[in-house]
Design a protein around this motif. Structure first.
Motif, PDB file in Angstrom:
ATOM      1  N   GLU A  28       0.827  -1.208   0.000  1.00 49.09           N
ATOM      2  CA  GLU A  28       0.000   0.000   0.000  1.00 49.09           C
ATOM      3  C   GLU A  28       0.864   1.263   0.000  1.00 49.09           C
ATOM      4  O   GLU A  28       0.597   2.211  -0.736  1.00 49.09           O
ATOM      5  N   ILE A  29       1.905   1.252   0.796  1.00 50.38           N
ATOM      6  CA  ILE A  29       2.827   2.394   0.821  1.00 50.38           C
ATOM      7  C   ILE A  29       3.482   2.573  -0.550  1.00 50.38           C
ATOM      8  O   ILE A  29       3.579   3.683  -1.064  1.00 50.38           O
ATOM      9  N   HIS A  30       3.900   1.484  -1.147  1.00 51.11           N
ATOM     10  CA  HIS A  30       4.521   1.537  -2.473  1.00 51.11           C
ATOM     11  C   HIS A  30       3.530   2.074  -3.514  1.00 51.11           C
ATOM     12  O   HIS A  30       3.869   2.929  -4.329  1.00 51.11           O
ATOM     13  N   ASP A  72       3.120   5.748  -3.907  1.00 46.87           N
ATOM     14  CA  ASP A  72       4.351   6.449  -4.307  1.00 46.87           C
ATOM     15  C   ASP A  72       5.124   7.049  -3.135  1.00 46.87           C
ATOM     16  O   ASP A  72       5.812   8.056  -3.295  1.00 46.87           O
ATOM     17  N   ALA A  73       5.020   6.442  -1.970  1.00 40.39           N
ATOM     18  CA  ALA A  73       5.741   6.962  -0.819  1.00 40.39           C
ATOM     19  C   ALA A  73       7.250   6.805  -0.973  1.00 40.39           C
ATOM     20  O   ALA A  73       8.013   7.548  -0.372  1.00 40.39           O
ATOM     21  N   PHE A  74       7.692   5.844  -1.793  1.00 37.99           N
ATOM     22  CA  PHE A  74       9.127   5.614  -1.940  1.00 37.99           C
ATOM     23  C   PHE A  74       9.732   6.398  -3.103  1.00 37.99           C
ATOM     24  O   PHE A  74      10.930   6.399  -3.288  1.00 37.99           O
ATOM     25  N   ARG A  75       8.890   7.051  -3.892  1.00 43.01           N
ATOM     26  CA  ARG A  75       9.424   7.799  -5.032  1.00 43.01           C
ATOM     27  C   ARG A  75      10.004   9.114  -4.525  1.00 43.01           C
ATOM     28  O   ARG A  75       9.296   9.964  -4.024  1.00 43.01           O
TER      29      ARG A  75
END
Length: 66
Positions: free
Chosen positions: A7-9, A12-15
């Motif tokens: 869900e985090i991915h 776009d939390a890691f972008r």
């Protein structure tokens, strides 16, 4: 745990920065910011004529941003 990471991915939390293809969505023309036609329009004119262009400015002058 995996579901939470997915869900985090997906959100776009890691972008850390936009993908090259997405940059046009965020672009604001420099000429629009400064209220004139002196920078991007001139650069666009000379690059359209397939000439060589050199950007010369002091450190922090916006060469990379242009």
């Amino acid at each position: 745990m995996r579901r939470a990471l997915r869900e985090i991915h997906d959100r776009d939390a890691f972008r850390h920065s936009p993908v090259y293809g997405d940059l046009a969505r965020y672009h604001v023309a420099f000429d629009d910011l400064v209220g004139g036609q002196a920078v991007e329009s001139t650069l666009r004119h000379w690059t359209a004529r397939r000439g060589k262009v050199a950007l010369i400015a002091h450190s922090g002058g916006g060469k990379s941003s242009t």
